[in-house]
Design a protein around this motif. Structure first.
Motif, short mmCIF file in Angstrom:
data_model
loop_
_atom_site.label_atom_id
_atom_site.label_comp_id
_atom_site.label_asym_id
_atom_site.label_seq_id
_atom_site.Cartn_x
_atom_site.Cartn_y
_atom_site.Cartn_z
N GLU A 223 -16.69 -20.05 27.50
CA GLU A 223 -15.78 -20.85 27.52
C GLU A 223 -15.66 -21.98 28.31
O GLU A 223 -16.03 -23.15 28.28
N LYS B 95 -18.08 -7.93 21.95
CA LYS B 95 -17.20 -7.59 20.64
C LYS B 95 -18.18 -7.57 19.34
O LYS B 95 -18.50 -6.51 18.78
N HIS C 158 -5.95 -17.64 22.80
CA HIS C 158 -5.99 -16.51 23.77
C HIS C 158 -5.88 -17.37 25.11
O HIS C 158 -6.33 -18.64 25.42
N ASN D 244 -18.76 -13.46 21.99
CA ASN D 244 -18.53 -12.36 22.92
C ASN D 244 -19.47 -11.11 22.30
O ASN D 244 -19.04 -10.56 21.42
N HIS E 103 -18.99 -20.24 22.00
CA HIS E 103 -19.12 -18.95 22.87
C HIS E 103 -19.34 -17.85 21.88
O HIS E 103 -18.40 -17.76 20.96
N TYR F 10 -11.71 0.08 26.38
CA TYR F 10 -11.34 -1.25 26.75
C TYR F 10 -10.64 -1.21 28.24
O TYR F 10 -10.32 -0.27 28.70
N ALA G 92 -19.41 -13.45 30.42
CA ALA G 92 -18.45 -12.83 29.23
C ALA G 92 -17.91 -14.10 28.77
O ALA G 92 -18.21 -15.30 28.71
N GLY G 93 -17.01 -13.77 27.67
CA GLY G 93 -16.37 -14.88 26.68
C GLY G 93 -15.74 -15.96 27.54
O GLY G 93 -16.07 -17.08 27.48
N ALA G 94 -14.87 -15.78 28.54
CA ALA G 94 -14.47 -16.85 29.29
C ALA G 94 -15.20 -17.54 30.10
O ALA G 94 -14.90 -18.57 30.26
N ASP H 8 -14.21 -20.46 19.66
CA ASP H 8 -14.16 -19.39 20.35
C ASP H 8 -14.60 -18.30 19.61
O ASP H 8 -13.94 -17.91 18.81
N SER I 251 -8.31 -8.46 18.37
CA SER I 251 -8.95 -9.33 19.20
C SER I 251 -10.05 -8.80 20.08
O SER I 251 -10.86 -9.42 20.84
N ALA J 192 -14.69 -15.07 19.60
CA ALA J 192 -14.11 -13.83 19.90
C ALA J 192 -13.86 -13.25 18.45
O ALA J 192 -14.09 -11.86 18.39
C1 LIG Z 1 -9.78 -14.69 21.14
C2 LIG Z 1 -10.33 -14.47 22.40
N1 LIG Z 1 -10.84 -15.39 23.12
C3 LIG Z 1 -11.48 -15.51 24.21
C4 LIG Z 1 -11.47 -14.07 25.00
C5 LIG Z 1 -12.12 -13.78 26.13
O1 LIG Z 1 -13.42 -13.29 26.11
P1 LIG Z 1 -13.81 -12.47 27.56
O2 LIG Z 1 -12.82 -11.32 27.49
O3 LIG Z 1 -15.27 -11.78 27.22
O4 LIG Z 1 -13.94 -13.21 28.70
C6 LIG Z 1 -11.00 -12.90 24.27
C7 LIG Z 1 -11.30 -11.60 24.80
O5 LIG Z 1 -10.42 -10.75 24.99
C8 LIG Z 1 -10.40 -13.32 22.99
O6 LIG Z 1 -9.84 -12.09 22.39
#
Ligand SMILES: Cc1ncc(COP(=O)(O)O)c(C=O)c1O
Ligand SMILES: Cc1ncc(COP(=O)(O)O)c(C=O)c1O
Lengths: 487, 457, 487, 457
Positions: free
Chosen positions: A135, A264, A164, A261, A259, B95, A130-132, A237, A70, A239
């Protein structure tokens, strides 16, 4: 030893601060600091030596195979770092006028375009950090969309149980209620359960495909249809975008928001936990709500910012200055080096590596969570058999892998598979690394059988043995404090 | 194949083991009709050499203007050691330290960072970073509302003297969680948020008062009075602080009778280049009592089975990957690498070094303001003591003046008037320790001639 | 594992070479390579990972206390590296015209001036690439001087027995015969023996003061007088300049020529064995012979090169392009950060550290080679007592120190002190490092007494145990070769 | 105190232990009258920030000209990874690996470097670097004279087609060791050193013949014929080679019937920036038989007491620190860090990558020469095949043309005429893989207009 413990009163890295003592006599006494902060007082050599040695205590992509599911721990091309650090880029103030920002804006604009193309979305904003945060921006746009249509009852966000943790947490932050959707035993979303769940209260669904169980959800079109027909929107998502880059596009699957990442899929540094970048892409109907700023190109070929004034329906600003620019720049550089053909190769070889590793582990007798399925760029094995037989659990396997020079895969996630390891080798690892990993897994299993204590006590070869997490939480010590009476 | 190590032989061998005859076959679970065509918007790949030439040209195109903008991002000197260490592969390409034993480098850095931030802010605990100062303030607001057990309300008092970008970011992030942000005005003579202004928020209880120090105008708020006032009304106090300023200024933990409850801010001045706005680093500290409401990661000290000291992530039960929809925040990836930079930066400068930086910025900005105010028609807007920014009033539209200065490669400051129309043609200027006397003099000259032309026109 | 052993035919770091295949069809077949060179074929990640991990196997200043006598292993300020690596400096071609070289030439010119001031010499050339090349240049100038005066009989160079091996080797390269001068039991040159040695055949003497035995030769004035009166010149080996920077100047002691090791005194990187820079300074009478190029400043304030045409009596060119410019630049930056007061502090604190460490080791019962003398920036202890008593030698002590996290001091040099350690802590080490070193030395002596095998078998905690030097020389293997039949 | 960690307390405590009461007392063995006064020529210290500003200004002052100079130093692309790894503290701040167990990183790099250089040159052994290409040639000459057991002479044939700076450096270094350097002329039609020219050196035996490939004009010598000719006269053959060219060209080990005996050259094209001329890296390889005459350090493979493979310096008995006045050379500090850079560079590029670089340089220089020769009056000087440099004849004084080009920020090449007056107005140009079509076109335009003006004048 902490840097603080190397501190001596009066020690200085003198070359590093202004040598002349400037006056600050007119600061009101009541607003002044009474006592200097207890920061370490060390020489420059001490600091360099301390942090150089600390760094050596990390596993990292640059030193170890790091198949953390992930997380897409792949090679971070060094050029991305050095070019993003060119003086002209580092010196630019975030509030510099457009007249003095054309260089970076050109990069950002092209990145927006490339991300659109790669995701099949209509428009992209690079703002989320960032990813979150991507989101959050994404589900906020879903909310803005329904609200703009007066559709105020849509307050429920569907989230698969395999999702996640950020997915439900983000939905909550955007004011939604979260409703879990179960995963079927084949790894795909339980479509019947989904159909039961959708309704007039449905704002949307947050999915990743391939999902966090490492398989591509074959019924994605049916899911999209079902949610859309119920009036909901689909959130992707990103990711797991590494698995499908150039192969299949979220926009084409029917997603309304995505979104990405970049840390990643676009290989910007994970940096020991960040920074990232979480651009969002949207279909046409959501475009007005994109977070600002956006970069646009005028007829004069010059680039311009679009901000609050230009985008009145925007969900707004996610950070003070428009996001993690230096990370966006690194992603841009990476994307330009890959090109379209390189992007496709990313998913191809990530998938090849995952399926190869899956096959080898299966052949070695490890139990796959979804043995009937292709792996995407990652896959799950469950050690419940081993756990039962040898009283050695997944965490023990993980710690013992460290002794063999491999970072452990993700453990105990997703939650629905017991004693699981989520394994993501990424495309930048050579076959030899995968073979070495299999060999180590075999050895550890043999140890688990013959000498379980070695596994349960692991790691043995690192500077520290197994750390006590419970103690850390019970006897909380989260900051060094000077001894009473000093500093 | 860039960054992909597979030889033809590898590929054949691997496909054999898998039992398929092409890589494409691995994607056979994806419905045919969904398969992507060409990626039309993505040009073909470039070699590193070509991309280097491209980026060098881009980095050069905007010249090397002299920067007198502050407004939340500051052009400080960064010791060369900071980024040479921070970009070491072991920090750069690691990480989140989920396997503590394999990540003691990162974990100890986090712990040291937390220690330094608590020392600077005078509070008990710190998290291990949030995205930036503005989003940290948003998290602080949410946290305060959760943490305030004395009054159950979602009202939060937000002075207008808080940076407008911060206020907007907070609004974006908290808007759907029922938070009621109540704006508090400032005194146009002093630039300060007075108790009188706070009182206008009415008698209804509020969960927290945000106190910027220095505020967006560079002006120092009477933090002691504000803190005591808010706490006497059972509200929590959230300080928004500049960490370099804290080398000279009273830390939030010392404000008023009991100290602020929460402090947050932007870590950029601690070793991060301006870099167009990021990556920077949001920090968030609080009193011990609130630690379980603190969002973001926290590293804690512990021991291994032999009793050796080590570090690990702790209190993870607050976080989304454990608590999911009930987490203190959705944050996952944070700004770890910047934490590393900030930690090395603070270790090298120490408290005395930071103090020298702060004092030099103060003196330089004083000098700048003085010199600019010698230009006819230019005058200071506020009277109160300030840290390293000054609000000036211009005799011509700020936008035009800034554009004219920019043509001379001087970035003259931040257009305050756009955000605070009541201040008229207002400009916020800043001169960090890096600005030289010659640069300040050149700014003065350029401003004088620009305004002379404007007047003539 | 060697990088070669990770090679697979056809593996590539593709982004790093031109992507387009250029034609080279018209190279004559007979001059073309028949078979590709057996260079490793690896991916960029593999190379990065391999060399990152290799680097971690080094002791270095940035990671360890490194009190290697005569080598001045002090902190290399990181700013020197980053500023010398500014794109404008890296991009300049050595044959670029003066019109496009003013930036670096200004730095070089100022460096020449600072080095003159610091050494008390009349003129300086930055050309020699390291200390030994500076020595060669220096003694060649002595020869040129005598030759120019028709004094062709002066073919003997005096060299103290304690001298570094480069001194006699350089003298030979300049066509001199070498005559050794003994060191007295107090560490100073045996002045009587010197007086016997000088004569009409004497071209000069090569000295370093403080000498390699770590003491300042108090009879330097008498030495100078005696050599000068015999018609010889004095050469100063500047390897020990760190001991006297700003305190006493070779020019004032009567030296006619000096080389400096900028990689020692001016803290440029040692780089695992280099690069260095070995500028030479001379008194007025030797100025015409300085190696070229030199930098001069014209009346127009612009800088100009002086080369063969301008300097017909020069001993010539030492390298193709005028020396290790990037190292000179680093030294310049360091010198500017130190300033005059900082330079004086260098010798003061290097001397303080050495004398403190000497006192502590003496107090701990270790035998000093010159117990009556002040240490300069370094000093010698002899372990012959311990060697005799415990059958553990200096090399065993040295190897055991590695286990304790200290790089060993210089062993068995200078040759005249048996079982010696030459210890140079440098000014950039904190007191704690010195105390830790003493503590470890004490522990090792206790081990030598109680458990000698542990010391004799050391090191134990490094990736490798003690290496077999004899085998390396007997079964010579100095390059990896592909297996027969393969590339 | 910059870079000095001592606190006042440390100082007092340390002086106490020593038993003196001031630091100055530690210098009491130095005769009073010798004590230095002020260092008048050294300005006061600057902070890192100030020195940064100064150096940034110096680095900028000369603009960013486009470089078409080769002549021994080449503007190749260097992968970003090379220097990010090379400047890691563990490589950068280590010393010569005298304690092998604590220096396996450096030692293995040396061994790998030696392996790569032997692969490139086709010879058996390599040392671990000398200062630069020119001084390496000087050492090669000395070595050949020592190593040649068949003829006892100090005559060495040195073609004039060897880079003039190399010839001068050799002369400086060997002049006092009785070496007789006999110059051999070249064919002004082809630019090659022919056997006929070699024969003019007379019948007396000679110890070695130096063979440059490519030679200073970029022209390829007939290395096979030269090697066989020299070896048939019992002389050794010393190849002076460009390591990037070796990706395409026959390696010295393959020259003639038996291969060259020694090969040396400049390693700069293997990952070193131009950097005004250094630090670069001299390499020196030879046949196994001569290893004991090889100067410089050599790393060798061995085992530890447990039989694990490791690396150590070997054959140190050749070196000055053991053999003193009888050593093979006086060299001590070499170019270790550059060896690291070259090793990483070669590992990343591989043989195929280097071949691509070489081919691209060749093609680019062809294109450049072609385009420049379209300018009236400009023509190639030599006919023979060449690698990535070309000698051109100009219709106006080279010096003036170069100065005029420089004013347009084009560094047009190396003035060959100054070194070889018989060639007239001669210019040596080079276009590495980094030169773009646009840059080449711009050069052509600039040259055309410069010459047009010159003609008009
Ligand atoms: C499946 C998934 N969704 C969302 C996220 C969240 O992204 P971020 O860590 O960039 O906020 C992650 C990150 O670990 C993820 O693996
Ligand atoms: C006393 C002494 N002289 C000369 C030298 C030779 O200097 P370099 O190594 O720079 O050639 C050294 C270096 O080790 C030395 O210690």
């Amino acid at each position: 030893m902490l840097i603080h413990e190397q501190s001596r009163p009066g020690r200085r890295a003198t070359a590093q601060a202004p040598l002349e003592t400037a006056d600050h006599g007119d600061l009101p006494q009541a607003l002044r600091r009474k006592q200097r902060a207890a920061l370490p007082e060390v020489s420059e050599l001490q600091a360099v030596r301390h942090y150089t040695r600390l760094s050596q205590q990390n596993f990292s992509i640059d030193t170890h195979f790091y198949p953390l599911g992930s997380c897409t721990m792949k090679y971070n091309p060094r050029a991305c770092n050095s070019l993003a650090s060119l003086p002209g880029f580092l010196a630019r103030h975030p509030a510099a006028p457009e007249s003095h920002s054309q260089g970076i804006m050109a990069c950002l604009h092209e990145l927006q375009d490339m991300l659109k193309s790669v995701t099949g979305m209509h428009a992209v904003s690079l703002a989320p950090a960032a990813g979150a945060q991507g989101e959050l921006a994404g589900v906020m746009m879903i909310r803005a969309y329904h609200d703009a249509r007066g559709d105020h009852e849509r307050r429920e966000m569907l989230v698969p149980d395999a999702a996640h943790g950020t997915n439900p947490a983000s939905a909550i932050m955007a004011g939604f209620k979260v409703r879990e959707v179960p995963t079927g035993s084949n790894g795909d979303v339980d479509i019947a359960a989904l159909r039961d769940a959708v309704g007039p209260q449905t704002a949307g669904i947050m999915l990743t495909n391939p999902s966090t169980v490492g398989v591509f959800d074959r019924s994605i079109q049916a899911i999209a249809k079902s949610v859309h027909e119920a009036g909901g929107l689909l959130y992707y998502d990103g990711a797991n975008l590494n698995a499908i880059l150039g192969k299949v596009r979220p926009g084409d699957m029917g997603f309304d928001v995505i979104h990405m990442n970049l840390h990643k899929t676009f290989s910007t540094p994970h940096g020991g936990g960040g920074p990232g970048a979480g651009p969002v892409g949207v279909s046409k109907r959501l475009e007005p709500y994109l977070p600002i700023p956006l970069v646009t190109q005028g007829d004069d070929e010059r680039y311009h910012w679009l901000d609050e004034d230009d985008r009145p329906e925007s969900i707004g600003r996610m950070t003070a200055f428009g996001g993690n620019m230096g990370i966006l720049l690194r992603a841009y550089i990476y994307a330009r080096m890959l090109g379209a053909e390189g992007m496709r190769r990313v998913s191809e070889f990530a998938t090849l590596n995952a399926n190869y590793l899956q096959a080898r582990l299966r052949d070695a007798g490890f139990q796959l969570a979804y043995p009937e399925r292709r792996a995407s760029h990652e896959f799950i094995i469950t050690l419940k058999k081993e756990a039962k037989a040898f009283d050695v659990n997944t965490m023990d396997f993980a710690k013992r892998l460290l002794d063999y020079g491999y970072h452990a895969p993700t453990t105990y996630f997703p939650l629905l598979v017991p004693e699981c390891l989520l394994i993501e080798p990424t495309e930048t690892e050579p076959k030899e690394a995968l073979d070495g990993f299999v060999e180590s897994m075999n050895k550890i299993r043999a140890e688990a059988e013959n000498d379980p204590e070695t596994v349960k006590q692991a790691p043995h070869s690192l500077p520290l043995r197994r750390l006590d997490d419970v103690r850390a939480a019970r006897q909380l010590d989260v900051a060094w404090k000077p001894a009473e009476g000093t500093a | 194949m860039p960054f992909i190590p597979h030889t033809d032989e590898d590929i054949t061998g691997m496909l054999d083991v898998i039992g398929v005859d092409s890589i494409d076959a691995l994607f056979d679970e994806i419905p045919k009709e969904l398969r992507a065509k060409e990626l039309a918007g993505v040009p073909s790949g470039l070699s590193e050499m070509e991309v280097t030439q491209l980026l060098q040209a881009r980095a050069r195109i905007d010249g090397e203007p002299t920067c007198f903008i502050g407004a939340g991002a500051y052009d400080h000197h960064i010791p060369a050691a900071v980024w040479q260490i921070t970009t070491r592969g072991e920090f750069y390409s690691a990480y989140t330290p989920y396997q503590a034993e394999a990540s003691q480098g990162t974990l100890q850095v986090l712990y040291e960072f937390q220690s330094m931030m608590t020392a600077l802010t005078g509070l008990d605990v710190s998290n291990a970073s949030l995205y930036d100062g503005a989003s940290a303030l948003a998290e602080a607001v949410l946290m305060a509302v959760r943490a305030n057990r004395k009054v159950k309300t979602t009202r939060v008092l937000m002075p207008r003297s808080v940076h407008p970008f911060y206020r907007r970011t907070v609004r974006s992030i908290v808007q759907h969680q029922g938070i009621d942000l109540v704006e508090v005005d400032f005194d146009t003579e002093t630039g300060q948020t007075t108790l009188a202004h706070c009182e206008t928020a009415g008698d209804e209880p509020f969960a927290a008062l945000v106190v910027p120090q220095p505020n967006v105008f560079g002006v120092l708020e009477d933090v002691n009075a504000l803190t005591d006032w808010a706490q006497s009304r059972d509200a929590l106090v959230i300080g928004v602080v500049n960490p370099v300023a804290l080398a000279l200024l009273s830390p939030p933990g010392d404000w008023g009778q009991n100290g602020a409850d929460i402090a947050c801010g932007e870590g950029q001045p601690l070793g991060m280049p301006l870099a167009s706005g990021g990556p920077y680093l949001g920090f968030l500290c609080c009193q011990q009592a609130f630690i379980r409401q603190l969002p973001g990661r926290i590293a804690g000290k512990t021991e291994d089975v032999d009793g050796k000291v080590g570090y690990t992530l702790t209190l993870q039960a607050r976080e989304q990957h454990i608590r999911r929809s009930k987490a203190t925040s959705n944050i996952c990836t944070n700004q770890g690498l910047l934490v590393t930079a900030a930690t090395v930066h603070m270790a090298i400068l120490g408290a005395e070094g930071l103090e020298r930086v702060a004092a030099a910025c103060l003196a330089n900005t004083d000098r700048l303001a003085q010199q600019l105010c010698e230009v006819p028609g230019v005058e200071p807007i506020f009277e109160a003591p300030a840290f390293h920014e000054r609000a000036l009033r211009l005799p011509a539209p700020t936008e035009d003046v800034l554009a004219a200065l920019a043509e001379q490669d001087i970035l003259g400051g931040f257009d305050l008037g756009r955000e605070y129309p009541e201040l008229g043609c207002a400009l916020l200027v800043c001169a960090t320790e890096r600005r030289t006397d010659a640069e300040i003099a050149a700014y003065r000259e350029a401003l004088a001639s620009t305004l002379a032309i404007a007047e003539a026109a």
